[in-house]
Design an enzyme around this catalytic site. Structure first.
Site, mmCIF file in Angstrom:
data_model
loop_
_atom_site.group_PDB
_atom_site.id
_atom_site.type_symbol
_atom_site.label_atom_id
_atom_site.label_comp_id
_atom_site.label_asym_id
_atom_site.label_seq_id
_atom_site.Cartn_x
_atom_site.Cartn_y
_atom_site.Cartn_z
ATOM 1 N N ASP A 1 -29.911 -4.260 -4.261
ATOM 2 C CA ASP A 1 -31.348 -4.508 -4.345
ATOM 3 C C ASP A 1 -31.701 -5.949 -4.008
ATOM 4 O OD1 ASP A 1 -31.786 -1.902 -5.038
ATOM 5 O OD2 ASP A 1 -31.854 -2.263 -7.200
ATOM 6 N N GLY A 2 -30.798 -6.882 -4.329
ATOM 7 C CA GLY A 2 -31.048 -8.285 -4.012
ATOM 8 C C GLY A 2 -31.105 -8.523 -2.515
ATOM 9 N N ASP B 1 -37.550 -7.311 -9.884
ATOM 10 C CA ASP B 1 -36.558 -6.625 -9.046
ATOM 11 C C ASP B 1 -35.175 -7.255 -9.157
ATOM 12 O OD1 ASP B 1 -38.687 -5.110 -8.300
ATOM 13 O OD2 ASP B 1 -38.686 -5.682 -6.192
ATOM 14 N N ASN C 1 -30.565 -16.301 0.810
ATOM 15 C CA ASN C 1 -31.749 -16.445 1.672
ATOM 16 C C ASN C 1 -31.409 -16.636 3.152
ATOM 17 O OD1 ASN C 1 -33.729 -16.177 -0.388
ATOM 18 N ND2 ASN C 1 -33.388 -18.306 -0.993
ATOM 19 N N THR D 1 -24.366 -12.434 6.408
ATOM 20 C CA THR D 1 -25.014 -13.534 5.683
ATOM 21 C C THR D 1 -23.960 -14.427 5.025
ATOM 22 O OG1 THR D 1 -25.291 -12.185 3.682
ATOM 23 C CG2 THR D 1 -27.084 -12.176 5.283
ATOM 24 N N ARG E 1 -22.069 -13.542 -14.853
ATOM 25 C CA ARG E 1 -21.794 -12.879 -13.574
ATOM 26 C C ARG E 1 -20.307 -12.605 -13.384
ATOM 27 N NH1 ARG E 1 -25.055 -12.046 -9.442
ATOM 28 N NH2 ARG E 1 -27.274 -12.517 -9.687
#
Length: 503
Positions: free
Chosen positions: A156-157, A459, A133, A129, A263
């Site tokens: 998890d993302g 989530d 998205n 990726t 982050r």
């Protein structure tokens, strides 16, 4: 027939990874007489070896004989038995997030996972990726039906992205409108595999028992299948997100909102933001309406943990399927009672699974089930900092974390929430005929109410709207997992078909 170590070997057929012919060229004790008599013929069985804490490893045992025909018979028979394992994947679509966690996803896959897939004769199409998205968008374009599963390498993302793409694609192909909160979604039969390589791997930990790439790869290879409930989140008849683990408003929402600004700190940002949020002690006032999950056989405080082959999940799934069939797959919520709760809350959490992790081995709701068609709704009302700390500490030990007068827990199949700000701007978010309540920003009036709302943590991703409608869809997706086993070492004893010690 002879064999190499281990001397005592009992392996279910379903946990054999591969069988291959082997050139016997190792020096072994006590085989000199065989070497003098004739050339040795051999084959190697690669199988799952279970260790402590749900960890799996690939081990092997080599068998030899002077009888070439006997070796060929054994090899062919074992390969035929493996071919009969129809649940095993033969072709997988793999998405790798090279940026997640410590940016080790690509290395983990190439060094630890790809060799195992190759050994098991699994062909793969790998997509690295390149942006957010990417995997989700790609799943709307590729021919997903030629694959036996989709594997995501990341945290998890990354799983959430693949899940949204897969569910969205299935609904699109079936003509289902995801914006309709009452729509019966089409079940996804293409399984999802999770190779943990992120900063948080809660979903993998809660469905396998450990966040370990090799263990997860072996679960994929043997074709394990674990159904999983999915919650859909809507706002004003507009689809927002799907959730499989945590929906958190208040404490966990504020942590996420603050951590997103940091982050650069890496995973440590969660600790920092958590401590900061705890000190701020914000609470919010609002109203929750929910429908109890009457179909489920368990309750949030029955101490019945969800394990491999869970009886509650099986029975709840059957009962819910029968109810939906009788209703013609239509939800008739008007016939069922809505319960309304209003108050001041430090945290509102809804979980589809225990949300266990290494720091919290029991999770937010120890008795939550993976596939019973319900969520555990946890309400932590306004209390002192000390009491709230006591509640948080309970997540790290074996005490009952719901045993506080300011904590309520309910097993629900759907719920709705709104705050005063949402009520003022969007009346009738919940069509149950009552005005809703506002919210307070914090304990101290001097703050001048600068904080107008909390954020929903879905989530690990933030939701823009505080007023939401949530519905649990029973066993909507399937994972390459088997749930958490009671005792990994004893699992083989329950298998009827096995390869035993060869003599």
């Amino acid at each position: 027939m002879g064999w190499t170590e281990p001397k005592n070997c009992f392996v279910p057929i379903c946990e054999i990874i591969a069988v291959e012919e082997t050139e016997f060229n190792k020096k072994q004790r006590n085989i000199g007489r065989w070497q003098k008599m004739a050339k040795l013929h051999a084959f190697t069985v690669h199988y799952v070896k279970k260790a402590r804490n749900h960890r799996w490893r690939c081990s092997d045992a080599t068998f030899w004989s002077v009888d070439e025909h006997l070796c060929n018979q054994w090899t062919q028979a074992l390969k035929e038995l493996l071919e009969m394992q129809k649940s095993r994947p033969k072709q997988l679509l793999v998405y790798i997030n090279p940026y997640g966690g410590k940016r080790q996803g690509k290395r983990i896959y190439e060094q630890k996972v790809a060799p195992l897939f190759s050994l098991a004769s699994i062909s793969t199409d790998v997509v690295i990726t390149e942006h957010a998205n990417h995997a989700k968008d790609n799943l709307f374009e590729v021919n997903i039906y030629k694959y036996d599963g989709v594997v995501c390498v990341g945290g998890d993302g990354m799983f959430s992205e693949v899940m949204h793409g897969l569910i969205g694609r299935m609904q699109k192909d079936s003509g289902i409108d995801q914006n309709n909160p009452k729509a019966s979604l089409v079940q996804c039969n293409i399984r999802i595999g999770i190779i943990p390589a992120g900063s948080t791997d809660c979903i993998c930990y809660s469905t396998v028992g450990i966040s370990d790439p090799v263990t997860s790869a072996l679960h994929i290879i043997v074709g394990d299948c674990q159904p999983l409930d999915v919650s859909s989140v809507h706002h004003n008849n507009t689809f927002l997100k799907y959730s499989v683990s945590l929906l958190g408003y208040g404490f966990y929402g504020d942590i996420l909102k603050d951590s997103e600004k940091k982050r650069w700190m890496g995973p440590m940002r969660y600790d920092y933001s958590g401590f900061k949020t705890f000190l701020s002690h914000h609470y919010y006032e609002g109203t929750i309406a929910y429908q109890p999950a009457k179909h489920t056989h368990g309750s949030p405080r029955d101490q019945e943990s969800c394990r491999t082959g869970c009886y509650i999940c099986k029975q709840s799934g059957k009962q819910l399927a029968e109810q939906n069939k009788e209703r013609g797959l239509k939800h008739e919520e008007g016939e069922e009672e809505w319960k309304v709760i209003k108050g001041k809350f430090l945290a509102i959490n809804a979980v589809n699974m225990s949300c266990a992790c290494p720091r919290s081995p029991k999770g937010l709701s120890p008795a939550a089930h993976l596939a019973d068609g319900s969520a555990d709704l946890i309400l932590v009302r306004k209390c002192s900092r000390f009491d709230f700390l006591r509640y948080l500490v309970r997540h790290t030990n074996q005490d009952d974390q719901f045993d506080f007068p300011f904590v309520d827990v309910y097993r629900v199949k759907c719920f709705q929430f709104t705050s005063k700000l949402s009520e003022d701007n969007e009346s009738n978010v919940m069509d149950i005929g009552k005005k809703r309540f506002g919210q307070f920003c914090r304990d101290h009036p001097a703050c001048c109410c600068n904080i107008v709302n909390s954020t929903w943590n879905c989530d690990g991703e933030t939701l823009d709207s505080s007023a939401i409608e949530v519905r649990v869809h029973c066993q909507l997706i399937k994972l390459f997992a088997r749930g958490i086993e009671e005792d990994c070492k004893d699992e083989a004893a329950h298998s009827q078909s096995s390869i035993e010690q060869l003599l």
